[in-house]
Design a protein around this motif. Structure first.
Motif, PDB file in Angstrom:
ATOM      1  N   GLY A 279       0.798  -1.234   0.000  1.00  0.00           N
ATOM      2  CA  GLY A 279       0.000   0.000   0.000  1.00  0.00           C
ATOM      3  C   GLY A 279       0.816   1.262   0.000  1.00  0.00           C
ATOM      4  N   GLY A 280       2.079   1.192  -0.377  1.00  0.00           N
ATOM      5  CA  GLY A 280       2.938   2.376  -0.308  1.00  0.00           C
ATOM      6  C   GLY A 280       2.707   3.349  -1.449  1.00  0.00           C
ATOM      7  N   LEU A 281       2.966   4.607  -1.176  1.00  0.00           N
ATOM      8  CA  LEU A 281       2.852   5.636  -2.213  1.00  0.00           C
ATOM      9  C   LEU A 281       4.127   5.692  -3.045  1.00  0.00           C
ATOM     10  CD1 LEU A 281       4.745   8.055  -0.886  1.00  0.00           C
ATOM     11  CD2 LEU A 281       2.675   8.514   0.407  1.00  0.00           C
ATOM     12  N   TYR A 282       4.041   6.343  -4.206  1.00  0.00           N
ATOM     13  CA  TYR A 282       5.188   6.519  -5.101  1.00  0.00           C
ATOM     14  C   TYR A 282       5.772   7.909  -4.886  1.00  0.00           C
ATOM     15  CZ  TYR A 282       3.593   2.335  -7.520  1.00  0.00           C
ATOM     16  OH  TYR A 282       3.223   1.045  -7.837  1.00  0.00           O
ATOM     17  N   TRP A 283       7.094   8.002  -4.960  1.00  0.00           N
ATOM     18  CA  TRP A 283       7.775   9.280  -4.755  1.00  0.00           C
ATOM     19  C   TRP A 283       8.814   9.505  -5.858  1.00  0.00           C
ATOM     20  CZ3 TRP A 283      13.085   8.978  -3.976  1.00  0.00           C
ATOM     21  CH2 TRP A 283      13.579   7.716  -3.623  1.00  0.00           C
ATOM     22  N   VAL A 284       8.999  10.769  -6.236  1.00  0.00           N
ATOM     23  CA  VAL A 284       9.982  11.164  -7.249  1.00  0.00           C
ATOM     24  C   VAL A 284      10.727  12.380  -6.718  1.00  0.00           C
ATOM     25  CG1 VAL A 284      10.392  11.814  -9.647  1.00  0.00           C
ATOM     26  CG2 VAL A 284       8.434  10.364  -9.084  1.00  0.00           C
ATOM     27  N   ALA A 285      12.070  12.295  -6.675  1.00  0.00           N
ATOM     28  CA  ALA A 285      12.884  13.377  -6.094  1.00  0.00           C
ATOM     29  C   ALA A 285      14.036  13.737  -7.031  1.00  0.00           C
ATOM     30  CB  ALA A 285      13.427  12.958  -4.731  1.00  0.00           C
ATOM     31  N   PRO A 286      13.759  14.528  -8.085  1.00  0.00           N
ATOM     32  CA  PRO A 286      14.856  14.968  -8.957  1.00  0.00           C
ATOM     33  C   PRO A 286      15.700  16.049  -8.271  1.00  0.00           C
ATOM     34  CG  PRO A 286      12.698  15.666  -9.813  1.00  0.00           C
ATOM     35  CD  PRO A 286      12.473  15.045  -8.495  1.00  0.00           C
ATOM     36  N   LEU A 287      17.009  15.983  -8.496  1.00  0.00           N
ATOM     37  CA  LEU A 287      17.892  17.044  -7.995  1.00  0.00           C
ATOM     38  C   LEU A 287      17.819  18.250  -8.922  1.00  0.00           C
ATOM     39  CD1 LEU A 287      21.087  14.986  -7.075  1.00  0.00           C
ATOM     40  CD2 LEU A 287      19.090  15.448  -5.665  1.00  0.00           C
ATOM     41  N   ASN A 288      18.290  19.386  -8.424  1.00  0.00           N
ATOM     42  CA  ASN A 288      18.410  20.549  -9.303  1.00  0.00           C
ATOM     43  C   ASN A 288      19.438  20.248 -10.394  1.00  0.00           C
ATOM     44  OD1 ASN A 288      16.532  21.798  -7.737  1.00  0.00           O
ATOM     45  ND2 ASN A 288      17.901  23.309  -6.840  1.00  0.00           N
ATOM     46  N   THR A 289      19.510  21.128 -11.383  1.00  0.00           N
ATOM     47  CA  THR A 289      20.380  20.859 -12.532  1.00  0.00           C
ATOM     48  C   THR A 289      21.861  20.830 -12.165  1.00  0.00           C
ATOM     49  OG1 THR A 289      20.265  23.231 -13.061  1.00  0.00           O
ATOM     50  CG2 THR A 289      18.758  21.768 -14.228  1.00  0.00           C
ATOM     51  N   ASP A 290      22.238  21.289 -10.969  1.00  0.00           N
ATOM     52  CA  ASP A 290      23.643  21.195 -10.554  1.00  0.00           C
ATOM     53  C   ASP A 290      24.025  19.772 -10.158  1.00  0.00           C
ATOM     54  OD1 ASP A 290      22.279  20.937  -8.180  1.00  0.00           O
ATOM     55  OD2 ASP A 290      23.251  22.619  -7.168  1.00  0.00           O
ATOM     56  N   GLY A 291      23.039  18.856 -10.056  1.00  0.00           N
ATOM     57  CA  GLY A 291      23.320  17.474  -9.709  1.00  0.00           C
ATOM     58  C   GLY A 291      23.647  17.258  -8.249  1.00  0.00           C
TER      59      GLY A 291
END
Length: 504
Positions: A279-291
């Motif tokens: 039952g877990g949710l999905y997560w997305v964590a992109p970094l800023n363009t500096d990486g």
């Protein structure tokens, strides 16, 4: 005898020179009267007969270098004339003419080449103009050839779906292989729809996949009625009753991250909770363009919401660093900016509840993964809970594994490996076993190393892991789904893990 009289013959030579004639003039009967008529009566009153005569500067006879003359006692005139070297340079003129002729021939040859180039340029200019017109027509055309190809692919996939349904109804024996084919065909249908919206130039790759699936369907159809050995079922979700990873599926492209193609670095996954494993949710964590800087992340309740970019909860933090993020039991764990600390964030209100340093951990890009910066501290989740993967100065950059208390973030136990961390492209945990990857080429990674914290044993593997883009930024494992969630140059990928069904 008259003294001081210049030799008339010398004067005649002089006059011959001034008139452009090299032959001396022959005097008439009276030389004195002739000279008087030319130079005047005062000419004979000059120097003695042995003196030389030098013309005045500017006179026409100045080209003569020297002349002398005198008359002897018998009235005979004696004179000596030294003429300048006035030989005409015929050979030099001939050489000059020959050189001019050669240069003229070369010039004509080069000029003919220039004329040919001008003609070719004219031809290419017309071709370029025609191509420009054709491209403009194709750009204005509302019907795309690739769209037509995708429609044909969709029809072929639907036919395979019908065939697999008929095959299941008539198949004798175990249906495990048929079930796997059905799942792969459904994935193929989803992949076609995704590629149709993301990239319309991968028609050839999809056709290859379809051909491979068709061949497998034919093999299954041919084996209907044959006795098939029943293989043991795969391990139950969330179970460690297996012998470790032996293979991996091809990637499924979920989508491009929600911030766009420029955000190549980051992480994504699905929350795992032992109390609610599915039952877990999905997560997305992109970094800023500096990486390096982790500032925004999003949460989705379902995979459909993620695919459609709807019903998202977006949060902002000001202290995240690197793509070693993990989510466990409704908490996000991140490496805090420019430190060896870990922060525990409550996903209900985006509030930091606990921070704790990783003892002796190197940080700020000291021992990060190969081709991925700012991931000195990599957090991981498996069936046993929360882990941290890092390196220390004392370990000389070799990987260190620590089991964490997910409530207090204190270290429960630590294991030291002999694998140098900067030579690894990424890592993840499964059932207490560390698996490390390395880059083979721009399209393949390899799971090449493992360390089992249950036994203290380590060794090598050769499981090839295909990828869509060149660099893998992060890998997160979900114990219930038994999938890898891979962030690959901005794209979100899924892999199914295949385990040895016999426990070691």
């Amino acid at each position: 005898m008259r003294t001081g009289l210049l030799c008339p013959l010398a004067l005649l030579f002089l006059l011959g020179q001034t008139t452009g004639n090299l032959e001396p003039l022959v005097p008439g009967p009276s030389s004195s009267s002739f000279l008087d008529s030319v130079f005047g009566s005062n000419f004979i009153s000059g120097p003695s007969s042995n003196d030389s005569f030098t013309p005045s500067p500017g006179s026409e006879s100045q080209s003569l270098s020297n002349f002398t003359g005198f008359e002897d006692d018998h009235g005979t005139c004696h004179c000596s004339v030294t003429l300048p070297d006035t030989t005409f340079p015929v050979q030099r003129v001939e050489r000059l003419e020959f050189t001019a002729h050669v240069i003229s021939q070369k010039f004509e040859k080069e000029l003919s080449k220039v004329r040919e180039y001008v003609q070719l340029i004219s031809v290419y200019e017309k071709k370029l103009s025609n191509l420009t017109v054709r491209v403009e027509i194709m750009e204005k055309d509302t019907i795309s050839y690739t769209e037509l190809d995708f429609e044909l692919i969709k029809i072929e996939v639907k036919e395979m779906e019908k065939l697999i349904i008929q095959l299941k109804d008539n198949f004798v024996g175990s249906t495990t292989i048929v079930d796997q084919l059905e799942v792969e065909i459904k994935n193929m249908s989803l992949l076609v729809e995704q590629l149709e919206t993301l990239d319309k130039n991968n028609v050839l790759a999809i056709r290859r996949e379809i051909l491979a699936l068709k061949n497998r369907l034919k093999e299954c159809e041919a084996s209907k009625g044959e006795n098939v050995t029943v293989s043991p079922p795969p391990p139950a979700p969330g179970s460690c009753g297996h012998g470790g990873i032996v293979n991996i599926s091809k990637p499924t492209i979920v989508q491009l991250n929600w911030r766009g193609f420029s955000f190549k670095y980051g992480a994504w996954g699905r929350d795992y909770s032992p109390q609610q494993p599915n039952g877990g949710l999905y997560w997305v964590a992109p970094l800023n363009t500096d990486g390096r800087y982790l500032e925004y992340y999003r949460l989705y309740n379902t995979l459909d919401d993620l695919l459609l970019y709807i019903n998202a909860r977006e949060y902002r933090i000001t202290y995240g660093q690197g793509s070693g993020t993990a989510v466990y039991n409704n908490y996000m764990y991140v490496n805090m900016y420019s430190s060896q600390n870990i922060a525990k964030i409550n996903l209900d209100d985006n509030r930091v509840e606990v921070t704790q340093p990783v003892p002796d951990a190197a940080y700020n890009n000291r021992f990060s993964y190969a081709n991925v910066d700012w991931q000195d501290i990599d957090l991981a989740v498996d069936e046993n809970g929360l882990w941290v993967i890092y390196a220390t100065e004392a370990s000389t950059g070799n990987m260190v594994i620590s089991k964490l208390n997910d409530t207090t973030l204190t270290v429960l136990d630590t294991w030291y490996t002999r694998q140098y961390k900067p030579s690894v492209s990424n890592a993840f945990m499964v059932c207490g076993v560390l698996y490390a990857t390395r880059t083979l080429n721009t399209r393949e990674e390899e799971i090449f190393y493992y360390y089992d914290t249950n036994t203290g044993r380590e060794g090598s593997l050769d499981v090839v892991m295909p990828k869509m883009r060149e660099r893998v930024q992060s890998i997160n494992y979900h114990p219930f789904d038994q999938k890898l969630f891979v962030y690959n140059d901005g794209y979100l990928l899924n892999y199914d893990l295949i385990f040895n069904k016999e426990p070691k």
